[in-house]
Design a protein around this motif. Structure first.
Motif, PDB file in Angstrom:
ATOM      1  N   GLU A 100       0.816  -1.217   0.000  1.00 54.68           N
ATOM      2  CA  GLU A 100       0.000   0.000   0.000  1.00 54.68           C
ATOM      3  C   GLU A 100       0.847   1.264   0.000  1.00 54.68           C
ATOM      4  N   THR A 101       2.091   1.159   0.489  1.00 55.23           N
ATOM      5  CA  THR A 101       2.965   2.331   0.524  1.00 55.23           C
ATOM      6  C   THR A 101       3.820   2.448  -0.734  1.00 55.23           C
ATOM      7  N   VAL A 102       3.807   1.409  -1.558  1.00 55.46           N
ATOM      8  CA  VAL A 102       4.657   1.374  -2.750  1.00 55.46           C
ATOM      9  C   VAL A 102       3.866   1.694  -4.013  1.00 55.46           C
ATOM     10  N   ILE A 103       2.638   1.185  -4.086  1.00 56.66           N
ATOM     11  CA  ILE A 103       1.792   1.390  -5.262  1.00 56.66           C
ATOM     12  C   ILE A 103       0.385   1.786  -4.817  1.00 56.66           C
ATOM     13  N   ASP A 104      -0.390   2.272  -5.771  1.00 55.44           N
ATOM     14  CA  ASP A 104      -1.797   2.582  -5.540  1.00 55.44           C
ATOM     15  C   ASP A 104      -2.610   1.344  -5.919  1.00 55.44           C
ATOM     16  N   LEU A 105      -3.128   0.646  -4.908  1.00 58.45           N
ATOM     17  CA  LEU A 105      -3.862  -0.587  -5.173  1.00 58.45           C
ATOM     18  C   LEU A 105      -5.193  -0.336  -5.879  1.00 58.45           C
ATOM     19  N   ASP A 106      -5.627   0.921  -5.938  1.00 60.53           N
ATOM     20  CA  ASP A 106      -6.854   1.260  -6.664  1.00 60.53           C
ATOM     21  C   ASP A 106      -6.564   1.670  -8.105  1.00 60.53           C
ATOM     22  N   ASP A 107      -5.290   1.694  -8.471  1.00 62.67           N
ATOM     23  CA  ASP A 107      -4.923   2.033  -9.847  1.00 62.67           C
ATOM     24  C   ASP A 107      -5.547   1.013 -10.802  1.00 62.67           C
ATOM     25  N   PRO A 108      -6.121   1.470 -11.918  1.00 57.99           N
ATOM     26  CA  PRO A 108      -6.774   0.526 -12.836  1.00 57.99           C
ATOM     27  C   PRO A 108      -5.819  -0.323 -13.669  1.00 57.99           C
ATOM     28  N   ALA A 109      -4.506  -0.092 -13.533  1.00 56.28           N
ATOM     29  CA  ALA A 109      -3.537  -0.877 -14.308  1.00 56.28           C
ATOM     30  C   ALA A 109      -3.762  -2.364 -14.070  1.00 56.28           C
ATOM     31  N   SER A 110      -3.624  -3.150 -15.125  1.00 51.50           N
ATOM     32  CA  SER A 110      -3.889  -4.581 -14.997  1.00 51.50           C
ATOM     33  C   SER A 110      -2.852  -5.283 -14.140  1.00 51.50           C
ATOM     34  N   GLU A 111      -1.624  -4.733 -14.076  1.00 49.33           N
ATOM     35  CA  GLU A 111      -0.563  -5.400 -13.327  1.00 49.33           C
ATOM     36  C   GLU A 111       0.424  -4.372 -12.798  1.00 49.33           C
ATOM     37  N   GLN A 112       0.802  -4.513 -11.530  1.00 51.13           N
ATOM     38  CA  GLN A 112       1.816  -3.646 -10.924  1.00 51.13           C
ATOM     39  C   GLN A 112       2.799  -4.505 -10.130  1.00 51.13           C
ATOM     40  N   ILE A 113       4.069  -4.456 -10.509  1.00 51.40           N
ATOM     41  CA  ILE A 113       5.124  -5.137  -9.761  1.00 51.40           C
ATOM     42  C   ILE A 113       5.606  -4.184  -8.679  1.00 51.40           C
ATOM     43  N   PHE A 114       5.508  -4.569  -7.430  1.00 58.00           N
ATOM     44  CA  PHE A 114       5.898  -3.662  -6.359  1.00 58.00           C
ATOM     45  C   PHE A 114       7.077  -4.174  -5.540  1.00 58.00           C
ATOM     46  N   PHE A 115       7.544  -5.397  -5.799  1.00 53.34           N
ATOM     47  CA  PHE A 115       8.735  -5.894  -5.109  1.00 53.34           C
ATOM     48  C   PHE A 115       9.514  -6.808  -6.029  1.00 53.34           C
ATOM     49  N   GLU A 116      10.836  -6.599  -6.078  1.00 48.26           N
ATOM     50  CA  GLU A 116      11.765  -7.510  -6.746  1.00 48.26           C
ATOM     51  C   GLU A 116      13.006  -7.594  -5.880  1.00 48.26           C
ATOM     52  N   GLY A 117      13.362  -8.792  -5.458  1.00 47.82           N
ATOM     53  CA  GLY A 117      14.524  -8.954  -4.599  1.00 47.82           C
ATOM     54  C   GLY A 117      14.678 -10.400  -4.190  1.00 47.82           C
TER      55      GLY A 117
END
Length: 280
Positions: free
Chosen positions: A153-170
């Motif tokens: 919730e602090t990295v991306i907007d979970l209400d964003d209409p984008a079909s896919e959001q990568i918020f962590f890679e590690g």
């Protein structure tokens, strides 16, 4: 395991209730022999401290209560010679805790077990590790609502209409530290393969899935494989798979857990969980 396995549990949330319901449907009226819960909480044969849980003489204890429950109770159970099946496997990303658990195993004789059926493909990953693995990637796709209440919730907007959001890679270690309620699978994949520091993890908020989907990809001297696991979410907890409780229960009933002390010890690129703790 004996013909009639005496099963106990730690926790009686969504997973614990699923396990208790399955035991009732199987006609195993004697199980669970005890369920460790907080004072004031009701559960089948409820007890409120680890001493009472040990006194119930279980053959195996299923942990389904979170990382802190592993920290608080599992070392004492292992030290008492009782095998423990751990669902909150991400706790092993903490070197101090992994060292304490390994020491309790050595001193008491209880085994710390990873349920082999928790993630499809773990057995293949264990075999591939022996042959030689170069890379392992685990990608977790969940719908936006399943990531609420996490750092996502602090990295991306979970209400964003984008079909896919990568918020962590590690690494799997970092994924487990930052997303302890969502990244247990990544640590299990790391333990079965090339270690939690070398296993790469991607966490994705996806509107293309309605339930959790995990993808394991590995490549090395053995060849390469990809496992896609679409598991329906638990009706009472969208952050976990409905299959989780059944994999834990079958591990206990059939004695098919993977002993964590031996994972990663027999091939040149692997590390056992207790060896990580010794050199941190």
């Amino acid at each position: 395991m004996p013909a009639t396995t005496r099963i106990a549990m730690i926790g009686y949330g969504a997973i614990g209730m699923e396990i208790a319901g399955a035991l009732a449907r199987l006609g195993e009226a004697g199980n669970p022999v005890a369920t460790l819960v907080r004072p004031g909480r009701q559960a089948p044969r409820g007890v409120h401290d680890v001493e009472a849980l040990i006194a119930a003489r279980p053959d195996v204890v299923i942990e389904c209560a979170g990382h802190q429950a592993v920290r608080d109770y599992v070392p004492a159970l292992l030290d008492a010679g009782i095998d423990c099946i751990v669902s909150s496997i991400g706790v092993l990303a903490d070197p101090e805790m992994s060292g304490a658990l390994a020491a309790a195993e050595r001193d008491g004789g209880g085994q710390l077990l990873l349920p082999a059926g928790a993630i499809a493909g773990l057995d293949g990953l264990v075999a591939a590790a022996l042959a030689g693995i170069d890379t392992v990637t685990y990608t977790s796709y969940k719908p936006p609502y399943a990531w609420r209440g996490t750092l996502a919730e602090t990295v991306i907007d979970l209400d964003d209409p984008a079909s896919e959001q990568i918020f962590f890679e590690g690494s799997a270690r970092d994924a487990a530290a930052q997303y302890p309620k969502n990244a247990n699978v990544s640590v299990a994949v790391g333990l079965a393969g090339i270690g939690i520091d070398r296993t790469r993890v991607r966490l994705v908020s996806s509107r293309a899935v309605g339930d959790p989907m995990g993808v394991i990809e590995a490549e090395g001297a053995f060849g390469r494989f990809r496992f896609d696991i679409l598991a329906l979410a638990s009706r009472s907890n969208p952050k976990t798979s409905a299959l989780t409780g059944y994999s834990l229960l079958q591990c206990a009933r059939l004695g098919i857990g993977l002993p964590l002390a031996h994972l990663g010890m027999d091939h040149p690129t692997g590390r056992s969980y207790d060896s990580w703790s010794e050199d941190q």
